[in-house]
Design a protein around this motif. Sequence first.
Motif, PDB file in Angstrom:
ATOM      1  N   PRO A  61      12.152  -4.002   7.336  1.00 24.29           N
ATOM      2  CA  PRO A  61      11.682  -4.947   8.366  1.00 24.29           C
ATOM      3  C   PRO A  61      10.254  -4.625   8.799  1.00 24.29           C
ATOM      4  O   PRO A  61       9.862  -3.467   8.899  1.00 24.29           O
ATOM      5  CB  PRO A  61      12.664  -4.721   9.519  1.00 24.29           C
ATOM      6  N   HIS A  62       9.495  -5.668   9.007  1.00 24.18           N
ATOM      7  CA  HIS A  62       8.114  -5.539   9.479  1.00 24.18           C
ATOM      8  C   HIS A  62       7.916  -6.509  10.643  1.00 24.18           C
ATOM      9  O   HIS A  62       7.267  -7.547  10.488  1.00 24.18           O
ATOM     10  CB  HIS A  62       7.114  -5.857   8.367  1.00 24.18           C
ATOM     11  N   PRO A  63       8.437  -6.190  11.818  1.00 25.82           N
ATOM     12  CA  PRO A  63       8.370  -7.158  12.922  1.00 25.82           C
ATOM     13  C   PRO A  63       6.947  -7.459  13.388  1.00 25.82           C
ATOM     14  O   PRO A  63       6.629  -8.618  13.691  1.00 25.82           O
ATOM     15  CB  PRO A  63       9.195  -6.514  14.030  1.00 25.82           C
ATOM     16  N   ILE A 123      -3.068  -4.576   8.326  1.00 25.69           N
ATOM     17  CA  ILE A 123      -1.840  -3.786   8.411  1.00 25.69           C
ATOM     18  C   ILE A 123      -0.698  -4.351   7.572  1.00 25.69           C
ATOM     19  O   ILE A 123       0.418  -3.840   7.636  1.00 25.69           O
ATOM     20  CB  ILE A 123      -1.375  -3.639   9.872  1.00 25.69           C
ATOM     21  N   SER A 124      -0.943  -5.395   6.774  1.00 25.94           N
ATOM     22  CA  SER A 124       0.129  -6.014   6.006  1.00 25.94           C
ATOM     23  C   SER A 124       0.688  -5.042   4.967  1.00 25.94           C
ATOM     24  O   SER A 124      -0.015  -4.164   4.475  1.00 25.94           O
ATOM     25  CB  SER A 124      -0.360  -7.284   5.324  1.00 25.94           C
ATOM     26  N   PHE A 181      -0.048 -13.373   1.480  1.00 29.50           N
ATOM     27  CA  PHE A 181      -0.186 -14.758   1.050  1.00 29.50           C
ATOM     28  C   PHE A 181      -0.181 -15.700   2.248  1.00 29.50           C
ATOM     29  O   PHE A 181      -1.048 -16.571   2.375  1.00 29.50           O
ATOM     30  CB  PHE A 181       0.944 -15.116   0.075  1.00 29.50           C
ATOM     31  N   ALA A 182       0.792 -15.537   3.130  1.00 23.71           N
ATOM     32  CA  ALA A 182       0.889 -16.397   4.310  1.00 23.71           C
ATOM     33  C   ALA A 182      -0.321 -16.205   5.224  1.00 23.71           C
ATOM     34  O   ALA A 182      -0.824 -17.168   5.817  1.00 23.71           O
ATOM     35  CB  ALA A 182       2.184 -16.120   5.061  1.00 23.71           C
ATOM     36  N   ASP A 209       5.249  -9.631  10.667  1.00 26.91           N
ATOM     37  CA  ASP A 209       5.825 -10.977  10.646  1.00 26.91           C
ATOM     38  C   ASP A 209       5.377 -11.790  11.852  1.00 26.91           C
ATOM     39  O   ASP A 209       5.145 -12.997  11.754  1.00 26.91           O
ATOM     40  CB  ASP A 209       7.350 -10.903  10.590  1.00 26.91           C
ATOM     41  N   THR A 210       5.243 -11.141  13.001  1.00 24.79           N
ATOM     42  CA  THR A 210       4.752 -11.832  14.190  1.00 24.79           C
ATOM     43  C   THR A 210       3.309 -12.271  13.999  1.00 24.79           C
ATOM     44  O   THR A 210       2.943 -13.400  14.354  1.00 24.79           O
ATOM     45  CB  THR A 210       4.875 -10.924  15.429  1.00 24.79           C
TER      46      THR A 210
END
Length: 107
Positions: A23-25, A71-72, A79-80, A28-29
Amino acid sequence: MAQAMRRQSSESAVSLFATDGKPHPLQDTLVAVTLVLGVLAFVTAMFHNLHLLSSWAGLIGLLTGAYGQFISATTRERFALIVGLGASGIGFFLGMAHGGLFGGVIG
């Protein structure tokens, strides 16, 4: 130096949307915020009178997207973020061309 190779299963084949399973909250936020601000900036840039909204949304979208890229952790996130950064950039520059960050408010 020889290293052991792992075979990839058919489910984890090379894909644009591959993830590492963790998970990468925060990331993702940042992706969600960048995409929302990018769409907002892009759509409002089409209207000349909404230059304040498009330029500010674009600027904030560019900043959040840049930090998200920094930080991705996965290709899916990157991509997003690039899509959101592109939309934010277009919205920001068109908003600046139509009047800028403070056009009509100051002066």
